[in-house]
Design a protein around this motif. Sequence first.
Motif, PDB file in Angstrom:
ATOM      1  N   LYS A 160       0.840  -1.204   0.000  1.00  0.00           N
ATOM      2  CA  LYS A 160       0.000   0.000   0.000  1.00  0.00           C
ATOM      3  C   LYS A 160       0.871   1.248   0.000  1.00  0.00           C
ATOM      4  CE  LYS A 160      -4.008  -2.009   2.390  1.00  0.00           C
ATOM      5  NZ  LYS A 160      -4.842  -1.964   3.624  1.00  0.00           N
ATOM      6  N   GLY A 161       1.942   1.214   0.760  1.00  0.00           N
ATOM      7  CA  GLY A 161       2.850   2.356   0.808  1.00  0.00           C
ATOM      8  C   GLY A 161       3.526   2.605  -0.524  1.00  0.00           C
ATOM      9  N   LEU A 162       3.933   1.545  -1.201  1.00  0.00           N
ATOM     10  CA  LEU A 162       4.580   1.701  -2.501  1.00  0.00           C
ATOM     11  C   LEU A 162       3.607   2.250  -3.536  1.00  0.00           C
ATOM     12  CD1 LEU A 162       6.734  -1.559  -2.587  1.00  0.00           C
ATOM     13  CD2 LEU A 162       7.554   0.780  -2.243  1.00  0.00           C
ATOM     14  N   ARG A 163       2.356   1.781  -3.490  1.00  0.00           N
ATOM     15  CA  ARG A 163       1.357   2.345  -4.400  1.00  0.00           C
ATOM     16  C   ARG A 163       1.131   3.829  -4.088  1.00  0.00           C
ATOM     17  NH1 ARG A 163      -1.680  -1.262  -7.466  1.00  0.00           N
ATOM     18  NH2 ARG A 163      -1.381  -3.469  -6.945  1.00  0.00           N
ATOM     19  N   ALA A 164       1.144   4.171  -2.800  1.00  0.00           N
ATOM     20  CA  ALA A 164       0.962   5.574  -2.410  1.00  0.00           C
ATOM     21  C   ALA A 164       2.123   6.430  -2.896  1.00  0.00           C
ATOM     22  CB  ALA A 164       0.820   5.679  -0.895  1.00  0.00           C
ATOM     23  N   VAL A 165       3.329   5.884  -2.882  1.00  0.00           N
ATOM     24  CA  VAL A 165       4.481   6.619  -3.431  1.00  0.00           C
ATOM     25  C   VAL A 165       4.216   6.969  -4.889  1.00  0.00           C
ATOM     26  CG1 VAL A 165       6.912   6.462  -4.096  1.00  0.00           C
ATOM     27  CG2 VAL A 165       6.193   5.667  -1.845  1.00  0.00           C
ATOM     28  N   GLY A 166       3.688   6.010  -5.639  1.00  0.00           N
ATOM     29  CA  GLY A 166       3.367   6.269  -7.032  1.00  0.00           C
ATOM     30  C   GLY A 166       2.383   7.408  -7.193  1.00  0.00           C
ATOM     31  N   ARG A 167       1.375   7.460  -6.319  1.00  0.00           N
ATOM     32  CA  ARG A 167       0.363   8.524  -6.393  1.00  0.00           C
ATOM     33  C   ARG A 167       0.978   9.876  -6.030  1.00  0.00           C
ATOM     34  NH1 ARG A 167      -5.105   7.149  -8.203  1.00  0.00           N
ATOM     35  NH2 ARG A 167      -4.845   4.930  -8.589  1.00  0.00           N
ATOM     36  N   VAL A 168       1.855   9.875  -5.023  1.00  0.00           N
ATOM     37  CA  VAL A 168       2.532  11.127  -4.656  1.00  0.00           C
ATOM     38  C   VAL A 168       3.395  11.615  -5.809  1.00  0.00           C
ATOM     39  CG1 VAL A 168       4.317  12.107  -3.168  1.00  0.00           C
ATOM     40  CG2 VAL A 168       2.527  10.680  -2.171  1.00  0.00           C
ATOM     41  N   TYR A 169       4.160  10.706  -6.360  1.00  0.00           N
ATOM     42  CA  TYR A 169       5.117  11.060  -7.405  1.00  0.00           C
ATOM     43  C   TYR A 169       4.426  11.537  -8.684  1.00  0.00           C
ATOM     44  CZ  TYR A 169      10.196  10.714  -7.805  1.00  0.00           C
ATOM     45  OH  TYR A 169      11.526  10.996  -7.831  1.00  0.00           O
ATOM     46  N   ALA A 170       3.235  11.005  -8.940  1.00  0.00           N
ATOM     47  CA  ALA A 170       2.526  11.321 -10.185  1.00  0.00           C
ATOM     48  C   ALA A 170       2.299  12.811 -10.352  1.00  0.00           C
ATOM     49  CB  ALA A 170       1.195  10.577 -10.229  1.00  0.00           C
ATOM     50  N   SER A 203      -6.902   6.102 -19.963  1.00  0.00           N
ATOM     51  CA  SER A 203      -7.530   7.115 -19.125  1.00  0.00           C
ATOM     52  C   SER A 203      -6.511   7.586 -18.099  1.00  0.00           C
ATOM     53  CB  SER A 203      -8.757   6.535 -18.398  1.00  0.00           C
ATOM     54  OG  SER A 203      -8.343   5.539 -17.474  1.00  0.00           O
ATOM     55  N   LEU A 204      -6.861   8.648 -17.387  1.00  0.00           N
ATOM     56  CA  LEU A 204      -5.960   9.151 -16.348  1.00  0.00           C
ATOM     57  C   LEU A 204      -5.739   8.102 -15.268  1.00  0.00           C
ATOM     58  CD1 LEU A 204      -4.302  11.386 -15.029  1.00  0.00           C
ATOM     59  CD2 LEU A 204      -6.437  12.297 -14.063  1.00  0.00           C
ATOM     60  N   GLU A 205      -6.813   7.449 -14.832  1.00  0.00           N
ATOM     61  CA  GLU A 205      -6.671   6.426 -13.788  1.00  0.00           C
ATOM     62  C   GLU A 205      -5.832   5.255 -14.292  1.00  0.00           C
ATOM     63  OE1 GLU A 205      -7.157   4.598 -10.010  1.00  0.00           O
ATOM     64  OE2 GLU A 205      -7.291   6.666 -10.744  1.00  0.00           O
ATOM     65  N   ASP A 206      -6.001   4.890 -15.532  1.00  0.00           N
ATOM     66  CA  ASP A 206      -5.184   3.829 -16.124  1.00  0.00           C
ATOM     67  C   ASP A 206      -3.706   4.203 -16.039  1.00  0.00           C
ATOM     68  OD1 ASP A 206      -4.600   1.466 -17.571  1.00  0.00           O
ATOM     69  OD2 ASP A 206      -4.639   2.559 -19.467  1.00  0.00           O
ATOM     70  N   PHE A 207      -3.396   5.478 -16.314  1.00  0.00           N
ATOM     71  CA  PHE A 207      -2.017   5.950 -16.248  1.00  0.00           C
ATOM     72  C   PHE A 207      -1.494   5.930 -14.810  1.00  0.00           C
ATOM     73  CE2 PHE A 207       0.888   9.728 -15.949  1.00  0.00           C
ATOM     74  CZ  PHE A 207       1.965   9.155 -16.625  1.00  0.00           C
ATOM     75  N   LEU A 208      -2.306   6.380 -13.857  1.00  0.00           N
ATOM     76  CA  LEU A 208      -1.872   6.412 -12.465  1.00  0.00           C
ATOM     77  C   LEU A 208      -1.574   5.015 -11.926  1.00  0.00           C
ATOM     78  CD1 LEU A 208      -4.308   9.112 -11.016  1.00  0.00           C
ATOM     79  CD2 LEU A 208      -1.899   9.401 -11.645  1.00  0.00           C
ATOM     80  N   VAL A 209      -2.404   4.051 -12.313  1.00  0.00           N
ATOM     81  CA  VAL A 209      -2.188   2.672 -11.861  1.00  0.00           C
ATOM     82  C   VAL A 209      -1.070   2.011 -12.664  1.00  0.00           C
ATOM     83  CG1 VAL A 209      -3.215   0.371 -11.635  1.00  0.00           C
ATOM     84  CG2 VAL A 209      -4.550   2.402 -11.042  1.00  0.00           C
ATOM     85  N   GLY A 210      -1.205   2.071 -13.991  1.00  0.00           N
ATOM     86  CA  GLY A 210      -0.292   1.314 -14.847  1.00  0.00           C
ATOM     87  C   GLY A 210       1.117   1.850 -14.870  1.00  0.00           C
ATOM     88  N   PHE A 211       1.267   3.171 -14.933  1.00  0.00           N
ATOM     89  CA  PHE A 211       2.606   3.761 -14.987  1.00  0.00           C
ATOM     90  C   PHE A 211       3.168   3.992 -13.590  1.00  0.00           C
ATOM     91  CE2 PHE A 211       5.719   7.150 -15.166  1.00  0.00           C
ATOM     92  CZ  PHE A 211       6.478   6.835 -16.273  1.00  0.00           C
ATOM     93  N   TRP A 212       2.471   4.774 -12.768  1.00  0.00           N
ATOM     94  CA  TRP A 212       3.055   5.211 -11.506  1.00  0.00           C
ATOM     95  C   TRP A 212       3.036   4.138 -10.423  1.00  0.00           C
ATOM     96  CZ3 TRP A 212       6.405   8.774 -11.338  1.00  0.00           C
ATOM     97  CH2 TRP A 212       6.365   9.832 -12.253  1.00  0.00           C
ATOM     98  N   GLU A 213       1.900   3.503 -10.187  1.00  0.00           N
ATOM     99  CA  GLU A 213       1.896   2.436  -9.183  1.00  0.00           C
ATOM    100  C   GLU A 213       2.785   1.288  -9.644  1.00  0.00           C
ATOM    101  OE1 GLU A 213      -1.906   1.225  -7.707  1.00  0.00           O
ATOM    102  OE2 GLU A 213      -2.652   3.282  -7.516  1.00  0.00           O
ATOM    103  N   GLY A 214       2.696   0.958 -10.931  1.00  0.00           N
ATOM    104  CA  GLY A 214       3.535  -0.110 -11.465  1.00  0.00           C
ATOM    105  C   GLY A 214       5.012   0.187 -11.347  1.00  0.00           C
TER     106      GLY A 214
END
Length: 335
Positions: free
Chosen positions: A189-199, A220-231
């Motif tokens: 969860k923390g690593l996914r949150a890092v992706g959201r912060v960094y985005a 979509s924007l959400e696709d990008f946030l999950v696929g690029f940044w969380e990934g």
Amino acid sequence: MDYDVFELGDFVLQSGMRIPDARLAYVTLGTLNADKSNAILYPTWYSGQHTDNLWLIGEGMALDPTRYFIIIPNMFGNGLSSSPSNTPPPYDRARFPNVTVYDNVLAQHRLVTERFGITRLALVTGWSMGAQQTFQWAATFPDMVERIAPFCGTAKTWPHNYVFLEAVKAAIRTDAAWKNGWYTEQPWKGLRAVGRVYAGWGLSQMFYREETWRELGYASLEDFLVGFWEGFFLRKDANNLLAMAWTWQHGDISANPTYNGDFDRALGSIKARAMILPGEKDLYFTPEDGEYEAKRIPNAEFRPIRSNYGHFAGGGINPVDTKFIDDAIKELLAQ
């Protein structure tokens, strides 16, 4: 891609701590010529490894392995060189000591001089924390570095940049699974949150306003946030990210016995011909900070990358930005 390891022995850090049996992972591309005059050093960046630098290397490019001997050293903390994730107890995980940019450069200097016998570097270049190391090289070994091309990075971490990283660190530390660094499973969860912060920081406002993420293949924007940044961050180790964030936050080419905190003197000591390439819309290694530094470096040209990719104008994901950087380094190497 296979890599080599330079054994540093017990490596004493600026903090007074040491990394026992320290290891510096690296790769080389190309052949060192007879007089050892064609060496280029290209350090890695926050969480990045040597394979993440390959986009700027190729035949016909500025970093051409048919012409140059290119060394890519991996930073401490990136999971290949000595890091929280691969150092044996008692210096493992949360007990991994704090490492500075200066420490990284001293280790790399040993690699360059002891392993290869190189006394001059034709160029040092790098993105983000790689740019921080580039500046540090030029200030620490001014008679050794002929040219520098730092892109999307500054010679010290300015206060706003420091504050941005506090959010990255907090995203990990507020996950209960982090367990103060003694986790047995990654704090997902923390690593996914890092992706959201960094985005919100890694790319510019214009990037999102113009939906430039569509150019990268996202629906979509959400696709990008999950696929690029969380990934992006789910592939990382949390303690490694925290260790490198500390290194980043304390970046300052004058924070060492040579300059004793005199930042302007450190900038003025750089003898290398410099091509300073900030991202025009970079939100944390800002062009304003870069311009301050460039004005105090002799023989420096300030050339912003005109891109809506923000900090990631230097990340190798946009061909237009890649060509801009490559052309600038070609011009620098021709001087």
